[in-house]
Design an enzyme around this catalytic site. Structure first.
Site, PDB file in Angstrom:
ATOM      1  N   CYS A 135       0.730   0.700  15.759  1.00 30.81           N
ATOM      2  CA  CYS A 135       0.836   0.456  14.384  1.00 30.81           C
ATOM      3  C   CYS A 135       0.941   1.761  13.664  1.00 30.81           C
ATOM      4  CB  CYS A 135      -0.718   0.209  13.856  1.00 30.81           C
ATOM      5  SG  CYS A 135      -1.151   0.274  12.407  1.00 30.81           S
ATOM      6  N   LYS A 194     -11.574  -7.313   2.133  1.00 30.69           N
ATOM      7  CA  LYS A 194     -10.646  -7.492   3.317  1.00 30.69           C
ATOM      8  C   LYS A 194     -11.122  -7.424   4.629  1.00 30.69           C
ATOM      9  CE  LYS A 194      -7.242  -4.635   4.442  1.00 30.69           C
ATOM     10  NZ  LYS A 194      -7.113  -4.508   6.068  1.00 30.69           N
ATOM     11  N   ASN A 195     -11.710  -6.437   4.783  1.00 30.75           N
ATOM     12  CA  ASN A 195     -12.286  -6.064   6.219  1.00 30.75           C
ATOM     13  C   ASN A 195     -13.638  -6.579   6.444  1.00 30.75           C
ATOM     14  OD1 ASN A 195      -9.766  -4.364   6.284  1.00 30.75           O
ATOM     15  ND2 ASN A 195     -10.902  -2.423   6.140  1.00 30.75           N
ATOM     16  N   ARG A 223      -4.147   3.188  17.760  1.00 35.15           N
ATOM     17  CA  ARG A 223      -5.048   2.091  17.636  1.00 35.15           C
ATOM     18  C   ARG A 223      -5.291   1.439  18.881  1.00 35.15           C
ATOM     19  NH1 ARG A 223      -4.464  -0.374  11.846  1.00 35.15           N
ATOM     20  NH2 ARG A 223      -6.831  -0.467  12.170  1.00 35.15           N
ATOM     21  N   ARG A 244      -0.980  -7.446   1.517  1.00 33.29           N
ATOM     22  CA  ARG A 244      -2.101  -7.832   2.534  1.00 33.29           C
ATOM     23  C   ARG A 244      -3.357  -7.499   2.195  1.00 33.29           C
ATOM     24  NH1 ARG A 244      -0.336  -5.008   8.026  1.00 33.29           N
ATOM     25  NH2 ARG A 244      -2.054  -6.262   8.825  1.00 33.29           N
ATOM     26  N   ASP A 278      -9.550   5.106   4.887  1.00 32.55           N
ATOM     27  CA  ASP A 278      -8.829   4.408   4.017  1.00 32.55           C
ATOM     28  C   ASP A 278      -8.787   4.776   2.515  1.00 32.55           C
ATOM     29  OD1 ASP A 278      -8.286   2.651   6.322  1.00 32.55           O
ATOM     30  OD2 ASP A 278      -9.975   1.115   5.475  1.00 32.55           O
TER      31      ASP A 278
END
Ligand code: EPU
Length: 432
Positions: free
Chosen positions: A116, A22-23, A121, A399, A307
């Protein structure tokens, strides 16, 4: 709205195929804005964040298709330069269209992403970077309105109080690719996702050297061709399913995965008593055993990733002793604690640390996800808990994890997606 219903206590055994990252894919998709030719991106995970990025590309005058893991992006209207609040506010990574728009279309109006749940952030480093490149910008009604027609290569220090910035490095690297002259980014983020983006841009004709280190050199070029790029395996999906093996005392082989991108994570997982073996260049076998406590401090790559701290917190809540998990990147990323404690965990937050006193078992409960990784961590806790766990707000999981419940069910988990129609919560009624 959906929830997951998980019946805990089943060992997970078998193979899980890891999806594309994803990233990595989000900035990669943004980079397709840097050419007027068609780009093809392969191994793209079917995630709501990816679909949102495609919507943003369409808003920016591109036609997109997404079929069985392959995305094509065909730009047709290069005059569109506005990324709206409605889309950008849903996903911070979409701020990464700023660099590509300035680079190729020379103008951008991009909504500031806002706060967020995992922390403040800010995007000050992104803005410092474009300013150093000679971009004139204003902050106007929540938007960055910027003119990239005078961009000039320069030396930019992109470090902040928490170290380097991943999407900030991606954004500035993309902005510099079509600028005049050479740009040096000092204190660049060395994450594999930034390295992948540089590989893609170089295949389009860019001249980027040193990506993957803290110093990136970008020699400006006149134009880029369309891309044909295959996205790398997702590091965080790999880490999450590795913990799924450990927490259920199972035996999982993670295929299409990349061992070397998670070195610090593997070291810590092994310290807990989990067996981890790279059995082929793209296969990792993970076998759960006893769960020993360990201490973790998150750092930028190649350190232990922020993460992965929530999934590890779920595992350590079942360890035979006390562990401390400290997050130096997002000091407030601990919303998970209260939910795990509802399942019988014994965790206390102190400053930017979670002090985890391992318990013998967790018990199934109704719990609620707060962000992507915390929600995945609750699913992991549910897999190990006694009885039934309902994890609410699984749109967070959607997501960033492709078909999580199907992948887990295939290796023996009892997990189902179900409709969830909450009556209004008491706090909502009181606030109304
Ligand atoms: N920071 C600043 N100013 C900036 C940018 C960042 O102070 O202008 C600070 C942040 O507040 C944070 C630190 O620098 O304390 C690192 O933030 P970074 O910019 O590296 O984070 P990001 O690029 O916004 C990416 C991932 C996150 C991941 C972080 C850290 C993407 C799309 N997102 O975010 O992934 O946690 O790097 O590794 O790549 C996730 O996948 O669940 C996720 C949140």
């Amino acid at each position: 709205m959906h929830k997951f219903v998980v019946e805990g206590g089943k060992e997970l055994i078998g193979e899980i195929r890891i999806s594309g990252s994803k990233n990595e894919v989000l900035p990669i998709l943004a980079a397709t804005l840097m050419t007027d030719e068609r780009s093809i991106i392969r191994n793209v995970p079917n995630l709501s964040d990816v679909r949102l990025m495609l919507e943003i590309l369409e808003e920016l005058g591109c036609q997109t298709t997404f079929d069985r893991g392959t995305v094509t992006v065909t730009p047709y209207n290069l005059d569109r330069t506005q990324a709206s609040y409605e889309l950008v506010s849903q996903m911070r990574a979409s701020f990464c269209v700023l660099g590509p728009l300035l680079s190729f279309r020379k103008k951008a109006k991009v909504s500031l992403p806002g706060g967020c749940v995992i922390g403040v952030r800010p995007v000050d480093l992104h803005l410092r970077g474009i300013k150093a490149l000679g971009v004139n910008y204003d902050l106007d009604h929540g938007y960055v309105v910027a003119d990239g027609s005078q961009m000039q290569g320069t030396r930019i220090f992109l470090g902040g109080n928490s170290g380097s910035t991943v999407t900030g490095t991606a954004n500035i690297m993309m902005a510099a690719v079509l600028a005049n002259g050479t740009t040096y980014i000092e204190q660049a983020a060395p994450e594999p996702e930034v390295e992948g983006l540089a590989r893609m841009l170089n295949s389009m004709g860019a001249q980027i050297f040193g990506a993957g280190s803290h110093r990136i050199e970008i020699r400006g070029v006149d134009r880029l061709r369309g891309a044909d790029y295959t996205v790398q395996p997702d590091r965080m999906e790999t880490a999450t399913y590795a913990v799924a093996a450990a927490i259920t005392h199972g035996d999982l082989t993670l295929t299409n995965s990349k061992y070397e991108n998670l070195i610090a994570f593997w070291e810590k997982l092994k310290e807990t008593g989990t067996q981890v073996e790279q059995i082929a260049s793209d296969k990792i076998r993970v076998r759960g055993g006893e769960i020993n406590p360990t201490d973790i401090v998150t750092f930028a790559y190649p350190g232990f990733p922020t993460d992965a701290q929530a999934p590890m917190a779920s595992l350590l809540s079942l360890a035979n002793g006390i562990s401390i998990v400290t997050d130096t990147i997002y000091p407030d990323r601990f919303m998970l604690i209260a939910e795990l404690n509802r399942m019988g965990a014994d965790i206390r937050k102190q400053n930017n640390s979670a002090i985890i006193n391992g318990t013998k078992h967790l018990s199934g409960a109704q719990v609620m996800g707060s962000d992507l990784r915390a929600t995945a961590a609750l699913v992991l806790a549910g897999l190990a808990a006694k009885g039934e766990t309902e994890v609410h707000r699984v749109y967070h999981v959607d997501r960033g994890y492709e078909q999580m419940e199907l992948k887990l069910a295939k290796v023996g988990a009892r997990i189902e997606r179900a409709e969830y129609n909450p009556r209004r919560r008491k706090s909502d009624r009181e606030a109304a």
